[in-house]
Design a protein around this motif. Structure first.
Motif, short mmCIF file in Angstrom:
data_model
loop_
_atom_site.label_atom_id
_atom_site.label_comp_id
_atom_site.label_asym_id
_atom_site.label_seq_id
_atom_site.Cartn_x
_atom_site.Cartn_y
_atom_site.Cartn_z
N PHE A 275 0.71 -0.93 -0.09
CA PHE A 275 0.08 -0.23 -0.35
C PHE A 275 0.92 1.44 0.36
O PHE A 275 1.58 1.47 0.72
N VAL A 276 0.72 2.30 -1.07
CA VAL A 276 1.40 3.57 -0.86
C VAL A 276 0.40 4.43 -0.79
O VAL A 276 -0.99 4.39 -0.90
N ASP A 277 0.83 5.92 -0.16
CA ASP A 277 -0.87 6.54 1.00
C ASP A 277 -2.02 5.82 0.88
O ASP A 277 -2.86 6.85 0.53
N GLY A 278 -2.13 4.40 1.28
CA GLY A 278 -3.30 4.05 1.57
C GLY A 278 -4.23 3.90 0.60
O GLY A 278 -5.07 3.24 0.71
N ARG A 279 -3.38 2.97 0.39
CA ARG A 279 -4.00 2.84 -1.78
C ARG A 279 -3.18 1.79 -1.56
O ARG A 279 -2.18 1.66 -2.00
N ALA A 280 -3.62 0.45 -2.43
CA ALA A 280 -2.95 -0.87 -2.70
C ALA A 280 -2.51 -0.44 -4.29
O ALA A 280 -3.21 0.38 -4.93
#
Length: 369
Positions: A275-280
């Motif tokens: 996850f990057v910045d809260g997104r997959a």
């Protein structure tokens, strides 16, 4: 499904050029064991024994039985599910009183699993239970099973083919596998551990790259303090930046929980989602890991690699490109699609190597990642 094939060849006019025959036109899947040896004899009267032949043997109980072997070949091509599946061989087993008790259908390609799975789901009104059978050489392979009052159906991979076996529930010991691993004992053990983990929702690329840790926890069971029962994935860090799916989180678990992709066509050993910045943003799926699923020799591994590539290409709708670098000892193929970039890779190997390849991985990423 099986016996019908026989009829397919038998109800043709005189043998001429190769013709196709639809299995369901003469075979009732709702009552497969209504087919008798006498009916088969009548249908086969005067037909070419290079296509169909009888042999006589004994059931596992010791009782005599008759076995019919039918092969697709020159002038005869059996098919089923409205000509979508090619059948290479049918083996029909009959008791001494002429009543059928087991039918085996060999499909020409493992890639036919998705169509076959859909047909059987419609027939049984439920998805299959997936398990693993351990072979004498230490390998393990997946099997899929459906149960009903009228029949037991088991499918498994046999070389490059897909074998479908239908068994009268009154004769469970006649299954091709040792009974302790399939018809009786397999089901209680595997169902006690957990149902197979269907990873196909993670291949919805319209939604995957907006997936949050909270979304993932709502879709699958996360490992917690009581992780010995039902856990499907765990967070590898407190910030929930990486999730790891595994079939086995505890040494006390009697068997690994199967994880599958592409309508159960592919088994998966492990999955990592970043996850990057809260997104997959990225996902790595280990289709084969030697340390987990054991040794796979060259031909079997190549079949798995080819099957995986075919399924990925079909899902993304684009052709792959070979990005292997000479001398790197890594084979890489990539797909660039509008909604996903994919890379399928494995280590180079020699057929003479005693341990086979070490890994086969599928890596997925958001187009901008």
């Amino acid at each position: 499904m099986a016996c019908l094939l026989l009829f397919l060849g038998c109800h043709t006019a005189e043998a001429q050029a190769t013709r196709s025959f639809e299995v369901e036109s003469v075979f009732d899947l709702n009552d497969p064991f209504a087919m008798t040896k006498e009916a088969m004899d009548v249908a086969l009267s005067g037909k070419d024994r290079s296509v169909a032949s009888w042999s006589f043997s004994k059931m596992k109980s010791g009782d005599p039985c008759a076995i019919l072997n039918v092969r697709s070949g020159a002038g005869f091509q059996a098919q089923m599910t409205q000509h979508r599946l090619a059948v290479s061989r049918l083996v029909a087993h009959f008791r001494n009183d002429g009543v059928g008790y087991k039918f085996e259908v060999y499909l020409g390609s493992q890639s036919d699993r998705e169509i076959m799975e859909s047909e059987l789901e419609n027939l049984f009104g439920a998805r299959s239970t997936m398990g693993k059978v351990k072979h004498r050489d230490g390998r393990s392979s997946p099997i899929w099973r459906w149960d009903s009052e009228r029949m037991i159906v088991i499918s498994h991979e046999l070389g490059s083919e897909l074998k479908l076996e239908m068994i009268d529930p009154s004769f469970p010991l006649e299954c091709s596998f040792p009974i302790r691993k399939t018809v009786i004992d397999l089901s209680p053990q595997l169902l006690l551990v957990a149902a197979p983990v269907d990873l196909d929702p993670l291949l919805d690329f319209d939604k995957l790259w907006t997936l949050t840790p909270t979304d993932l926890e709502s879709m699958y069971q996360v490992k917690g303090s009581n992780h010995k029962v039902g856990a499907q994935f765990e967070w590898t860090d407190p910030e929930k930046k990486q999730a790891r799916f595994s079939g086995k989180f505890s040494s006390s678990t009697p068997a690994a929980t199967p994880m599958t992709l592409f309508a159960k066509a592919l088994a998966v050993d492990q999955v990592f989602i970043e996850f990057v910045d809260g997104r997959a943003a990225r996902m790595t799926l280990s289709i084969h890991t030697r340390g987990i699923s054991g040794i796979i020799k060259g031909p079997q591994f190549r079949a798995k690699f080819t099957q995986a590539g075919h399924l990925v290409g079909k899902k993304l709708g684009v052709a792959p490109q070979n990005r292997s670098v000479p001398g790197s000892k890594i084979v890489r193929w990539i797909w660039q699609a509008p909604k996903c970039a994919a890379l399928l890779e494995h280590d180079e190997f020699l057929d003479s190597a005693p341990f086979g390849p070490e890994y086969l991985r599928l890596k997925l990423a958001a187009p901008t990642k």
